[in-house]
Design an enzyme around this catalytic site. Structure first.
Site, PDB file in Angstrom:
ATOM      1  N   ASN A 158      38.091  37.018  45.444  1.00 48.69           N
ATOM      2  CA  ASN A 158      38.647  37.946  44.442  1.00 48.69           C
ATOM      3  C   ASN A 158      38.383  39.343  44.674  1.00 48.69           C
ATOM      4  O   ASN A 158      37.323  39.573  44.936  1.00 48.69           O
ATOM      5  CB  ASN A 158      37.837  37.621  42.912  1.00 48.69           C
ATOM      6  CG  ASN A 158      38.606  38.204  41.814  1.00 48.69           C
ATOM      7  OD1 ASN A 158      39.555  38.208  41.430  1.00 48.69           O
ATOM      8  ND2 ASN A 158      37.765  39.423  41.254  1.00 48.69           N
ATOM      9  N   GLU A 159      39.435  40.106  44.836  1.00 50.31           N
ATOM     10  CA  GLU A 159      39.311  41.721  45.023  1.00 50.31           C
ATOM     11  C   GLU A 159      38.295  41.861  46.295  1.00 50.31           C
ATOM     12  O   GLU A 159      37.570  42.742  45.869  1.00 50.31           O
ATOM     13  CB  GLU A 159      38.945  42.299  43.556  1.00 50.31           C
ATOM     14  CG  GLU A 159      39.931  41.859  42.630  1.00 50.31           C
ATOM     15  CD  GLU A 159      39.624  43.025  41.292  1.00 50.31           C
ATOM     16  OE1 GLU A 159      40.591  43.078  40.516  1.00 50.31           O
ATOM     17  OE2 GLU A 159      38.444  43.146  41.079  1.00 50.31           O
ATOM     18  N   CYS A 164      28.728  46.624  54.056  1.00 50.28           N
ATOM     19  CA  CYS A 164      27.410  46.451  54.268  1.00 50.28           C
ATOM     20  C   CYS A 164      27.025  47.228  55.573  1.00 50.28           C
ATOM     21  O   CYS A 164      27.772  47.133  56.584  1.00 50.28           O
ATOM     22  CB  CYS A 164      27.366  44.822  54.474  1.00 50.28           C
ATOM     23  SG  CYS A 164      25.633  44.461  54.779  1.00 50.28           S
ATOM     24  N   GLU A 317      47.002  40.258  38.180  1.00 54.26           N
ATOM     25  CA  GLU A 317      46.128  40.918  36.913  1.00 54.26           C
ATOM     26  C   GLU A 317      46.745  42.109  36.432  1.00 54.26           C
ATOM     27  O   GLU A 317      47.237  43.070  37.118  1.00 54.26           O
ATOM     28  CB  GLU A 317      44.599  40.829  37.343  1.00 54.26           C
ATOM     29  CG  GLU A 317      43.870  39.643  37.551  1.00 54.26           C
ATOM     30  CD  GLU A 317      42.414  40.205  38.017  1.00 54.26           C
ATOM     31  OE1 GLU A 317      41.987  41.190  37.243  1.00 54.26           O
ATOM     32  OE2 GLU A 317      41.689  39.368  38.629  1.00 54.26           O
ATOM     33  N   GLU A 365      32.254  42.726  30.491  1.00 55.60           N
ATOM     34  CA  GLU A 365      33.822  42.760  30.236  1.00 55.60           C
ATOM     35  C   GLU A 365      34.098  42.036  28.718  1.00 55.60           C
ATOM     36  O   GLU A 365      35.456  41.575  28.466  1.00 55.60           O
ATOM     37  CB  GLU A 365      34.452  42.047  31.265  1.00 55.60           C
ATOM     38  CG  GLU A 365      34.615  42.523  32.665  1.00 55.60           C
ATOM     39  CD  GLU A 365      35.365  42.023  33.665  1.00 55.60           C
ATOM     40  OE1 GLU A 365      35.591  40.458  33.563  1.00 55.60           O
ATOM     41  OE2 GLU A 365      35.800  42.521  34.582  1.00 55.60           O
ATOM     42  N   LYS A 366      33.072  42.235  27.860  1.00 58.53           N
ATOM     43  CA  LYS A 366      33.260  41.525  26.562  1.00 58.53           C
ATOM     44  C   LYS A 366      34.204  42.371  25.869  1.00 58.53           C
ATOM     45  O   LYS A 366      34.950  41.662  24.871  1.00 58.53           O
ATOM     46  CB  LYS A 366      32.018  41.125  25.733  1.00 58.53           C
ATOM     47  CG  LYS A 366      31.136  42.613  25.590  1.00 58.53           C
ATOM     48  CD  LYS A 366      29.885  42.411  24.711  1.00 58.53           C
ATOM     49  CE  LYS A 366      29.113  43.565  24.456  1.00 58.53           C
ATOM     50  NZ  LYS A 366      28.662  44.152  25.730  1.00 58.53           N
ATOM     51  N   HIS A 368      36.781  44.030  27.402  1.00 54.07           N
ATOM     52  CA  HIS A 368      38.059  44.097  28.053  1.00 54.07           C
ATOM     53  C   HIS A 368      39.051  43.327  27.156  1.00 54.07           C
ATOM     54  O   HIS A 368      38.809  42.435  26.671  1.00 54.07           O
ATOM     55  CB  HIS A 368      37.730  43.418  29.410  1.00 54.07           C
ATOM     56  CG  HIS A 368      39.144  43.627  30.469  1.00 54.07           C
ATOM     57  ND1 HIS A 368      40.179  43.333  30.512  1.00 54.07           N
ATOM     58  CD2 HIS A 368      38.957  44.345  31.652  1.00 54.07           C
ATOM     59  CE1 HIS A 368      40.850  43.643  31.336  1.00 54.07           C
ATOM     60  NE2 HIS A 368      40.289  44.416  32.133  1.00 54.07           N
TER      61      HIS A 368
END
Length: 681
Positions: A158-159, A164, A317, A365-366, A368
């Site tokens: 995902n995305e 690193c 999305e 993200e509550k 969002h």
């Protein structure tokens, strides 16, 4: 890794209409809530669910334990309800047990700090301790769910993003460099290491460019651009290697279901053109700031469409209402969701999906936006708009599926130029690649031209106009291919800071603009850079435009002046030139013009090829054309204003959203934030 091939359009999942739905995380809720979810999905026309995106710790709670119970029920329930699933591999965030048992899977950041467990995008792409279980999980999912009646597509990770700088990545980088450069002599020459006594005599002496080595004041301030360029390329390939390992594991059990991963539009850290050949179809997540101009998401849509040779993509999305990741998160106004979704369809989207289907009760993200809020209501404005749009998409049916954009204008987008420009010292750190590219894209789109956003490796023969803003790095046979566009009658437009460096970030040992000099017919010996408040007027015929940031001093060598500076010691010298090449032309804009100036130049270029659209006088009206596989032409008209716009139809057509007949030369009204999809006759 390979460059994208012309016409490399992959394959999309087979559907009868535009897939509509989005990210669904039922594992966050008790199963009695699932019943209500599916009832509401039916009311909203939701037929496609992306599941399992962050499910690793649920599916694999320990190294030797897998538990597919919840995921099995999610897929079975979707199938029973007649819905399809885009199934994610769940490998975008580590489970806590893996980070604890194998600390080397945690990333080391730019400052040299080994992270402990937390966040997401938290894995080292070079760590075997990450790749082994991630690949194994993808394989087990495919073995279990290949052939499931709900399965529509695979969604790997995902995305992808983030670099690193650990010892594992340092060693992998050295291996990558050996494969790319072959010898230390070649590496030293590419990076110009005689500067500052940096000549390497052993591969082990090479370190990743971090805050502890070649950088200061952040990643964009680098002493050796060749080193930094190669680390960007290495990071792109390292993360791509993770994707390919998971895709290979899926293909061992499922040879047919299309595989993708969700991109992020104009995302600076990764060169998506290097990924494109390895995707079955492209997809991306659209979260533009709500105060961004409509051409900002349009540019990202066209960039995503260009990854697969012009094939349609998935809008994987978008928010139905608000984001939660910014300092301030404005709400989408009534009608904006419909407009944004149909804009994506206009630019090539064959799916319209949301994040998220039901709002999370906890974590970052509550707040969002979601199709279904915490209370699970169907009488909210957001839910009603989602449901109404679902009905419109059902009305549209499969009319747009597989349709392509018949653009005759190309805009070159090049991650190497982006990196090389913004990691170089001088002439000005105020010049931003993305802003300049957008300025020329916006001018072309607002003039009514359809635009393909393509890599520098693309086949340019279909295009009458090629826009190449800030083409800082010039590689391979691109100059010859651009000259061929002009020679056969086309027009090429380049701008300031183009043709400056080769593929290693080294300045060309020739006059600026390097290999583009024969095409542009100019020579640049000097350039001036000033702060943004310093304005130099540029006279362009009857227009005076403001120029800022960089002022190149142009000496024509065959080119004719089109615009001239009005101030400073170089007043009266060319700021914009035109050079006749064969049957065509090459334009060069030697400074950062303001919006009226860019519009003026781009419209003159487009007008030469009759590419200025009939609605170009209506700045708030966006047009886009798609051609269906059967040859049917579809014209999208989108009004980005909060007031109605009255137009005159330029063809006989049928409005596919209303069924109304439109007569040529007859009246055509777009309501506030209105959209019309016309099937031309």
């Amino acid at each position: 890794m390979t460059a994208p091939r012309p016409g490399d359009d992959g394959r999309l999942p087979h559907t009868d209409g535009i897939p509509y739905g989005g990210d669904y995380n039922p594992e966050q809720w008790p199963e009695e809530v699932w019943d209500e979810d599916h009832r509401l999905f039916a009311r909203a026309g939701i037929d496609t669910l992306t599941v399992g995106v962050f499910s690793w710790s649920l599916i694999q709670p320990a190294e030797d334990t897998y538990d597919f119970t919840v995921l099995d029920r999610v897929l079975d329930r979707a199938a029973a309800e007649g819905r399809r699933v885009c199934l994610a591999t769940g490998t975008a965030a580590l489970p806590p047990w893996l980070a604890k048992r194998h600390p080397e899977v945690n990333r080391t950041d730019f400052e040299g700090r080994r992270h402990r467990y937390g966040q997401r995008h938290n894995f080292c792409p070079s760590s075997p301790a990450y790749r082994r279980p991630a690949t194994a999980l993808a394989g087990r999912l495919a073995e279990r769910h290949a052939g499931h009646p709900a399965l529509l597509a695979w969604h790997v990770n995902n995305e992808y993003g983030g670099a690193c700088y650990c010892d594992l990545c340092a060693e992998a980088f050295r291996t990558w460099l050996r494969e790319r450069h072959g010898t230390l002599d070649a590496l030293n020459d590419a990076w110009w290491t005689t500067f500052w006594s940096h000549r390497y005599t052993d591969w082990d002496q090479v370190e990743p460019p971090s805050a502890l080595t070649e950088h200061w004041r952040g990643p964009d301030h680098t002493a050796f651009q060749g080193l930094t360029l190669d680390y960007h390329r290495f990071t792109t390939d390292a993360l791509l290697g993770c994707f390919l390992a998971e895709k290979e594991a899926i293909r061992a059990h499922d040879p047919d279901t299309p595989v993708t991963t969700n991109f992020m539009g104009m995302f600076r850290p990764l060169d998506y053109h290097r990924w494109a050949p390895h995707l079955d179809f492209a997809s991306w997540d659209s979260y533009p700031p709500l105060d961004a101009p409509p051409t900002a998401p349009a540019l990202a849509h066209d960039l995503t469409r260009g990854l697969k040779g012009g094939a349609p993509f998935w809008l994987m999305e978008q928010t139905p209402s608000t984001t939660a990741c910014r300092d301030v998160n404005p709400l989408r106004r009534p009608g904006e969701l419909r407009l944004a979704t149909l804009q994506a369809v206009a630019h090539g989207a064959d799916a319209a999906l949301y994040f998220q289907m039901r709002a999370s009760r906890g974590a970052c993200e509550k707040y969002h936006g979601a199709v279904i809020g915490h209370a699970g209501r169907a009488d909210t404005r957001v839910f009603r708009e989602v449901a109404e749009l679902g009905e419109e998409l059902r009305t549209l049916g499969g009319a747009t599926l597989g349709a392509r954009t018949p653009a005759r204008t190309a805009l070159l987008f090049d991650w190497d130029s982006w990196w090389a420009l913004e990691t170089s010292d001088g002439p000005s750190r105020l010049v931003r690649y993305q802003d300049t590219v957008h300025a020329y894209y916006r001018a072309a789109r607002e003039a009514g031209a359809d635009v393909d956003v393509v890599p520098v490796t693309a086949d340019l023969t279909p295009y009458a106009v090629v826009l190449a803003p800030v083409l800082h790095m010039v590689k391979d046979d691109l100059p010859a291919r651009l000259e061929a566009v002009a020679a056969r009658g086309g027009t090429v437009l380049a701008t300031f800071l183009s043709g400056r460096v080769d593929e290693h970030g080294r300045a060309f040992p020739t006059d600026v603009p390097g290999p583009l000099a024969p095409l542009t017919g100019i020579r640049i010996d000097e350039w001036d850079a000033r702060r943004e408040e310093v304005v130099n007027p540029v006279r362009l015929g009857g227009l005076t435009a403001d120029a800022r940031l960089v002022f190149e001093l142009v000496q024509p060598r065959g080119a004719e002046p089109v615009g001239t500076y009005g101030a400073d010691f170089y007043a009266g010298t060319p700021a914009v030139t035109r050079h006749r090449v064969g049957e065509g032309e090459a334009w060069y804009v030697a400074t950062a013009l303001d919006r009226p100036g860019v519009d003026h130049v781009v419209r003159r270029v487009l007008a030469r090829h009759d590419l200025v659209g009939p609605y170009a006088g209506h700045r708030t009206v966006e047009t886009a054309t798609r051609v269906a596989p059967d040859g049917t032409r579809l014209l999208f008209l989108l009004n980005h204003a909060s007031e109605p716009v009255r137009l005159t139809a330029h063809a006989t057509a049928t409005d596919l959203l209303t069924g109304e007949h439109v007569e040529r030369d007859g009246p055509l009204t777009l309501g506030p934030l209105g959209v019309t999809v016309l099937r031309l006759q």
